[in-house]
Write an enzyme that holds these catalytic residues in place. Sequence first.
Site, PDB file in Angstrom:
ATOM      1  N   GLU A  43       0.818  -1.211   0.000  1.00  0.00           N
ATOM      2  CA  GLU A  43       0.000   0.000   0.000  1.00  0.00           C
ATOM      3  C   GLU A  43       0.857   1.268   0.000  1.00  0.00           C
ATOM      4  O   GLU A  43       0.508   2.262  -0.628  1.00  0.00           O
ATOM      5  CB  GLU A  43      -0.969   0.005   1.195  1.00  0.00           C
ATOM      6  CG  GLU A  43      -2.095  -1.003   1.074  1.00  0.00           C
ATOM      7  CD  GLU A  43      -2.992  -0.757  -0.141  1.00  0.00           C
ATOM      8  OE1 GLU A  43      -3.038   0.371  -0.645  1.00  0.00           O
ATOM      9  OE2 GLU A  43      -3.649  -1.714  -0.591  1.00  0.00           O
ATOM     10  N   TYR A 126      -6.906   6.380   3.877  1.00  0.00           N
ATOM     11  CA  TYR A 126      -7.054   5.289   2.904  1.00  0.00           C
ATOM     12  C   TYR A 126      -6.147   4.106   3.260  1.00  0.00           C
ATOM     13  O   TYR A 126      -6.597   2.953   3.306  1.00  0.00           O
ATOM     14  CB  TYR A 126      -6.747   5.773   1.464  1.00  0.00           C
ATOM     15  CG  TYR A 126      -6.426   4.580   0.612  1.00  0.00           C
ATOM     16  CD1 TYR A 126      -7.452   3.721   0.206  1.00  0.00           C
ATOM     17  CD2 TYR A 126      -5.113   4.229   0.297  1.00  0.00           C
ATOM     18  CE1 TYR A 126      -7.169   2.557  -0.496  1.00  0.00           C
ATOM     19  CE2 TYR A 126      -4.825   3.079  -0.392  1.00  0.00           C
ATOM     20  CZ  TYR A 126      -5.863   2.242  -0.791  1.00  0.00           C
ATOM     21  OH  TYR A 126      -5.581   1.090  -1.461  1.00  0.00           O
ATOM     22  N   ASP A 144      -9.915   5.207  -2.033  1.00  0.00           N
ATOM     23  CA  ASP A 144      -8.842   5.860  -2.797  1.00  0.00           C
ATOM     24  C   ASP A 144      -9.470   6.594  -3.988  1.00  0.00           C
ATOM     25  O   ASP A 144     -10.698   6.686  -4.102  1.00  0.00           O
ATOM     26  CB  ASP A 144      -7.799   4.822  -3.248  1.00  0.00           C
ATOM     27  CG  ASP A 144      -8.360   3.824  -4.253  1.00  0.00           C
ATOM     28  OD1 ASP A 144      -9.594   3.831  -4.486  1.00  0.00           O
ATOM     29  OD2 ASP A 144      -7.572   3.058  -4.826  1.00  0.00           O
TER      30      ASP A 144
END
Length: 309
Positions: A43, A126, A144
């Site tokens: 991520e 997020y 996102d």
Amino acid sequence: MVLLEDREILAQLPGLLLPWYDGGARVLPWREEPTPYRVWVSEIMLQQTRVEAVRPYYERFLEAFPTVEALAAAPEEKLLKMWEGLGYYNRARNLQRAAQQVVELYDGEVPASYEALRALPGVGDYTAGAIASIAFQLPVPAVDGNVLRVVMRLTDCRDDIADPKVKKAVRAQIQAVMPEAEADIRVFNQATMELGATVCAPNGPPRCLECPAMAFCKGRLRGTAEDLPVKGAKKPRRVEEKTVFLLVRDGKIALRKRPGTGLLAGLWELPAAPGVLTESQGRAFLQERGVSPGELLSLIHISEPTRLD
Ligand code: SF4
């Protein structure tokens, strides 16, 4: 034609997206073994970076730093070397600072809590939602840019997605329709992002005929989808003119380390002076700093954006 209310539209998503995702999601290395550390690293790497750009870095990085402890203890030079070419180097530094906190506070175990994840350096709403839901199957949204685009098109909403209030509202809308079964939470968040990345994609018309939500998408039915989402104009970037020196002594080229904060913090570069200098001005500038004119091999003018890394 009767259009569904927005909340009714979004409530359909789990039922449509779960089978759609099972049937054809992209095979990505971080999806195959979604341990908290692997999900977290992926991520951070994927922030502002395309999937295809991340692929070659991901496994290499995990081989170099296979555990949170290994990442926390890595020398900065090695860390930045493994990140070289991915850009936004502050992500790597924050990832290491966060790894050090995880070692100190949680004995090396990535915390299974949205709030604890959100408190780590480099982890925003997020990213915390993505790690919490994908690695721990906690029922929190991961909104996102892809998810924002899908929601705005589905509901034909012209609110500005750059506005934090709009993001917050979309998070609440997604939260309200999260599936209850733990096993479905991970899939639902990934499926919503996948839809935005591959079908309801940016830069070009959405591929509505392949979309599981096409029957009730307001943006498609009203013909507005391609103009959505609305995003406020970015602030213009300031650009600084510089004169860069190629200085050679005894066959070695002079380099200097950039300051520890700001653009490209802590990286090495050729020495430079502000502004566009002529060759004689450049030589005078160097002489004032104790560099002999004979050491200047060449002088180059560049424009450097001042956006922070
Ligand atoms: Fe996007 Fe088209 Fe699907 Fe609507 S129908 S969500 S515009 S791909």
